[in-house]
Design a protein around this motif. Sequence first.
Motif, mmCIF file in Angstrom:
data_model
loop_
_atom_site.group_PDB
_atom_site.id
_atom_site.type_symbol
_atom_site.label_atom_id
_atom_site.label_comp_id
_atom_site.label_asym_id
_atom_site.label_seq_id
_atom_site.Cartn_x
_atom_site.Cartn_y
_atom_site.Cartn_z
ATOM 1 N N GLN A 194 0.309 35.023 14.648
ATOM 2 C CA GLN A 194 1.035 35.639 13.549
ATOM 3 C C GLN A 194 0.069 36.308 12.563
ATOM 4 N N ILE A 195 -1.029 35.625 12.272
ATOM 5 C CA ILE A 195 -2.017 36.170 11.343
ATOM 6 C C ILE A 195 -2.604 37.468 11.892
ATOM 7 N N ASP A 196 -2.952 37.490 13.170
ATOM 8 C CA ASP A 196 -3.514 38.703 13.767
ATOM 9 C C ASP A 196 -2.500 39.848 13.764
ATOM 10 N N GLN A 197 -1.229 39.540 13.960
ATOM 11 C CA GLN A 197 -0.195 40.575 13.886
ATOM 12 C C GLN A 197 -0.102 41.145 12.478
ATOM 13 N N ILE A 198 -0.244 40.291 11.489
ATOM 14 C CA ILE A 198 -0.207 40.738 10.095
ATOM 15 C C ILE A 198 -1.406 41.639 9.801
ATOM 16 N N ILE A 199 -2.577 41.275 10.309
ATOM 17 C CA ILE A 199 -3.765 42.117 10.119
ATOM 18 C C ILE A 199 -3.517 43.496 10.729
ATOM 19 N N GLU A 200 -2.996 43.531 11.939
ATOM 20 C CA GLU A 200 -2.752 44.816 12.602
ATOM 21 C C GLU A 200 -1.705 45.648 11.871
ATOM 22 N N LYS A 201 -0.726 44.986 11.273
ATOM 23 C CA LYS A 201 0.300 45.711 10.510
ATOM 24 C C LYS A 201 -0.275 46.239 9.196
ATOM 25 N N ALA A 202 -1.102 45.427 8.538
ATOM 26 C CA ALA A 202 -1.661 45.820 7.240
ATOM 27 C C ALA A 202 -2.813 46.815 7.377
ATOM 28 N N ALA A 203 -3.460 46.847 8.542
ATOM 29 C CA ALA A 203 -4.569 47.773 8.804
ATOM 30 C C ALA A 203 -4.322 48.439 10.157
ATOM 31 N N PRO A 204 -3.285 49.295 10.243
ATOM 32 C CA PRO A 204 -2.871 49.827 11.547
ATOM 33 C C PRO A 204 -3.928 50.673 12.254
ATOM 34 N N GLU A 205 -4.860 51.232 11.509
ATOM 35 C CA GLU A 205 -5.910 52.035 12.135
ATOM 36 C C GLU A 205 -7.013 51.172 12.739
ATOM 37 N N TRP A 206 -6.892 49.846 12.569
ATOM 38 C CA TRP A 206 -7.896 48.909 13.080
ATOM 39 C C TRP A 206 -7.245 47.882 14.001
ATOM 40 N N PRO A 207 -7.206 48.134 15.316
ATOM 41 C CA PRO A 207 -6.738 47.084 16.232
ATOM 42 C C PRO A 207 -7.602 45.826 16.036
ATOM 43 N N ILE A 208 -6.999 44.680 16.189
ATOM 44 C CA ILE A 208 -7.670 43.413 15.860
ATOM 45 C C ILE A 208 -9.025 43.257 16.541
ATOM 46 N N ASN A 209 -9.155 43.716 17.781
ATOM 47 C CA ASN A 209 -10.436 43.565 18.473
ATOM 48 C C ASN A 209 -11.478 44.570 18.002
ATOM 49 N N GLN A 210 -11.081 45.525 17.163
ATOM 50 C CA GLN A 210 -12.039 46.483 16.616
ATOM 51 C C GLN A 210 -12.474 46.147 15.189
ATOM 52 N N VAL A 211 -11.788 45.184 14.580
ATOM 53 C CA VAL A 211 -12.192 44.745 13.240
ATOM 54 C C VAL A 211 -13.466 43.922 13.395
ATOM 55 N N ASN A 212 -14.445 44.201 12.563
ATOM 56 C CA ASN A 212 -15.703 43.454 12.558
ATOM 57 C C ASN A 212 -15.385 41.960 12.615
ATOM 58 N N ILE A 213 -16.116 41.235 13.437
ATOM 59 C CA ILE A 213 -15.805 39.819 13.689
ATOM 60 C C ILE A 213 -15.850 38.960 12.417
ATOM 61 N N ILE A 214 -16.751 39.272 11.515
ATOM 62 C CA ILE A 214 -16.784 38.530 10.242
ATOM 63 C C ILE A 214 -15.558 38.882 9.419
ATOM 64 N N GLY B 210 -4.811 42.912 -0.397
ATOM 65 C CA GLY B 210 -4.026 43.500 -1.485
ATOM 66 C C GLY B 210 -2.703 44.055 -0.968
ATOM 67 N N THR B 211 -2.742 44.717 0.170
ATOM 68 C CA THR B 211 -1.530 45.253 0.800
ATOM 69 C C THR B 211 -0.560 44.126 1.151
ATOM 70 N N ILE B 212 -1.082 43.072 1.731
ATOM 71 C CA ILE B 212 -0.250 41.931 2.118
ATOM 72 C C ILE B 212 0.341 41.263 0.874
ATOM 73 N N TYR B 213 -0.478 41.087 -0.145
ATOM 74 C CA TYR B 213 -0.014 40.465 -1.393
ATOM 75 C C TYR B 213 1.118 41.287 -2.016
ATOM 76 N N LYS B 214 0.963 42.613 -2.030
ATOM 77 C CA LYS B 214 2.008 43.473 -2.616
ATOM 78 C C LYS B 214 3.306 43.387 -1.829
ATOM 79 N N GLU B 215 3.212 43.255 -0.512
ATOM 80 C CA GLU B 215 4.421 43.098 0.301
ATOM 81 C C GLU B 215 5.106 41.756 0.028
ATOM 82 N N LEU B 216 4.301 40.732 -0.203
ATOM 83 C CA LEU B 216 4.857 39.406 -0.498
ATOM 84 C C LEU B 216 5.439 39.325 -1.906
ATOM 85 N N ASN B 217 4.851 40.096 -2.826
ATOM 86 C CA ASN B 217 5.233 40.056 -4.242
ATOM 87 C C ASN B 217 5.484 41.468 -4.763
ATOM 88 N N PRO B 218 6.595 42.090 -4.362
ATOM 89 C CA PRO B 218 6.808 43.488 -4.721
ATOM 90 C C PRO B 218 6.886 43.754 -6.213
#
Length: 141
Positions: A61-81, A131-139
């Motif tokens: 679920q967390i990885d899906q949220i990352i991909e939704k919040a950063a759509p230009e960065w597939p999870i395997n392309q996000v820097n490992i750190i 910040g994007t995720i926080y704004k979606e949670l707290n509009p």
Amino acid sequence: MASRHLSRSIVMQSLYEWDFSGKEKDLTKIVERNIEEFGPGLQDPSFVWQLTTGVVQNIKQIDQIIEKAAPEWPINQVNIIDRNVLRIGIFELLYGNKEEVPPKVAINEAIELAKNFGGESSGKFINGVLGTIYKELNPKS
């Protein structure tokens, strides 16, 4: 270094090693070794285990949220750190005890981890995604 900050650092380093190995290594052993190596003054490692277990249990679920919040960065392309800092931050934002760790504290802690362990632009990237995720949670915020 504050106990929770140290705990997050240990979790990030442990998740990094586990993720780097293709999730093949025993995460429990990695965490135990890192607590011993990096947290000799850590009074109570329960927060380390809470974060580690929570991230792993919710990783899909967390990885899906990352991909939704950063759509230009597939999870395997996000820097490992950055990927593992985001996992910790998102876990704390969504599943953490808001009274113990308010959302803005969780975001700031993740940014600090990114600045300490990540690349030059890691802090800005983490800030933008969380910040994007926080704004979606707290509009209304």
